[in-house]
Design a protein around this motif. Structure first.
Motif, short mmCIF file in Angstrom:
data_model
loop_
_atom_site.label_atom_id
_atom_site.label_comp_id
_atom_site.label_asym_id
_atom_site.label_seq_id
_atom_site.Cartn_x
_atom_site.Cartn_y
_atom_site.Cartn_z
N SER A 27 -2.34 4.58 19.09
CA SER A 27 -1.31 4.36 18.23
C SER A 27 -2.65 5.64 18.01
O SER A 27 -3.09 7.02 18.02
CB SER A 27 -1.42 3.25 18.11
N TYR A 28 -1.75 6.25 16.59
CA TYR A 28 -1.60 7.08 15.68
C TYR A 28 -2.37 6.71 14.86
O TYR A 28 -3.78 7.72 14.39
CB TYR A 28 -0.76 7.40 14.92
N GLY A 29 -3.35 5.49 14.82
CA GLY A 29 -4.08 4.69 13.84
C GLY A 29 -5.56 4.91 13.67
O GLY A 29 -5.39 5.13 14.86
N GLU A 30 -5.86 4.37 12.90
CA GLU A 30 -7.99 4.32 13.27
C GLU A 30 -8.48 3.44 13.90
O GLU A 30 -8.86 4.17 14.20
CB GLU A 30 -8.60 4.59 11.48
N ASN A 31 -7.47 2.60 14.32
CA ASN A 31 -7.87 1.61 14.97
C ASN A 31 -7.71 1.39 16.58
O ASN A 31 -7.29 0.78 17.27
CB ASN A 31 -7.96 0.07 14.60
N ALA A 32 -7.08 2.70 16.53
CA ALA A 32 -6.94 3.19 18.09
C ALA A 32 -7.83 2.81 18.90
O ALA A 32 -9.02 3.34 19.22
CB ALA A 32 -5.82 4.64 18.21
N VAL A 33 -7.45 2.25 20.66
CA VAL A 33 -7.96 1.76 21.49
C VAL A 33 -7.89 3.47 22.29
O VAL A 33 -6.49 3.51 22.71
CB VAL A 33 -7.93 0.47 22.04
N PHE A 34 -8.62 3.61 22.59
CA PHE A 34 -9.17 5.16 24.00
C PHE A 34 -9.24 4.14 25.13
O PHE A 34 -10.05 3.42 25.92
CB PHE A 34 -9.81 5.89 23.61
#
Length: 322
Positions: free
Chosen positions: A235-242
């Motif tokens: 996602s775009y968010g700070e908590n995005a999972v890579f």
């Protein structure tokens, strides 16, 4: 440059940025190389039966006999490239206090190019790690043979895999995690150093170190080991999972650029697992006055291409290696 009607003229400065952009973590252009620019989005190439290039007729010529004639017969395969594009909009207020507006445009162009290249990386990785693109040349690795098992004979596993395709592979393709497990495996380290480590525990060889790609390539008589490092965010968010783009297996391919270089002229020969039909890649900018209160200026980046698997029997896929 391909001659095609365009509603908006391309921006030569931004196009130069697009063409020059290169993220070394991405390997799609090395795994499925692009053709030279095609004259049209519609293209064709020849698919030959491999026996034509390996069956040798009688070449002896008598004093008054005719020379044997060889006719190469191929199946014409037609394709059409797909347009992929992204855009970013600027309102006039975005340029307030900006001393170099062109630098802002260039930055947006680079970011768009990176996302388009990442999208291509995902497409190529999905094709490479899909067993449906290998005919019968694929195998699921058992728990005892995984790279994470120090007792596994990974050298034998890979040598057997290399010998499976009809045309011997010359490159290995895998993700960073898979490569790290292979490069540090005791059997690999022992093979590249030609000696087992002095330290051992039971039946498990404990060897410290990491083998270089060139050493492992030389061990398996491959031209190159290509490791994909690109990651994609959830996602775009700070908590995005890579997550890694390249994961799940090891591919062994026959890569022959001579089989790719002639596609634009429909005169390809040689054998290769896959290629990318490349028509065009460019950037343009345009304004829409009806949006916002003062209009919006858009920068658009376009990649017009198609990835093609043309010789499944020129590859081998090992799945579940870690």
């Amino acid at each position: 440059m391909p001659q095609i009607r365009e509603a908006y003229p391309r921006d030569e400065v931004l196009t130069a940025i697009v063409m020059g952009y290169q993220n070394k973590a991405m390997i799609a252009d090395r795994v499925m190389p692009r053709t030279s620019p095609l004259d049209s989005p519609r293209y064709k190439y020849q698919r030959f039966a491999p026996g034509q290039f390996a069956h040798v007729p009688d070449t002896a010529v008598g004093r008054r006999t005719q020379v044997n004639e060889v006719e190469f017969r191929g199946e014409t395969v037609y394709g059409e490239t797909q347009e992929y594009a992204l855009k970013h909009g600027f309102i006039p207020r975005d340029y307030d206090g900006v001393k170099n507006p062109e630098a802002k445009s260039a930055s947006a162009t680079t970011a768009l190019s990176g996302l388009l290249d990442l999208a291509r990386e995902i497409r190529v990785a999905n094709a490479v790690m899909n067993s449906a693109n290998y005919g019968t040349n694929y195998a699921a690795v058992t728990a005892t043979d995984k790279f994470t098992n120090n007792d596994a004979d990974v050298v034998k596993l890979i040598r057997t895999a290399i010998q499976t395709p009809r045309i011997r592979p010359n490159v290995m393709i895998l993700g960073q995690k898979e490569w790290s497990a292979l490069a540090s495996h005791p059997r690999i380290l022992a093979a590249v150093t030609r000696a087992f480590a002095a330290v051992s525990s039971g039946t498990t060889i404990q060897t410290a170190g990491i083998a270089a790609r060139e050493e492992v390539a030389r061990l398996f008589e491959l031209q190159e080991i290509i490791v994909g490092e690109a990651e994609v965010a959830s996602s775009y968010g700070e908590n995005a999972v890579f997550s890694p783009t390249w994961a799940g297996g090891v591919a062994l391919h026959r890569l022959d650029t001579s089989a790719i270089s002639g596609v634009a002229a429909g005169m390809n020969n040689g054998m290769t697992w896959g290629f990318t039909a490349h028509f065009d890649k460019f950037a343009n900018r345009y304004s829409v006055d009806s949006e916002g209160t003062r209009g919006v200026e858009y920068i658009r980046v376009v990649d017009d291409c198609e990835e093609r698997v043309i010789s499944p029997d020129c590859g081998m896929l090992l799945t579940g290696v870690i």
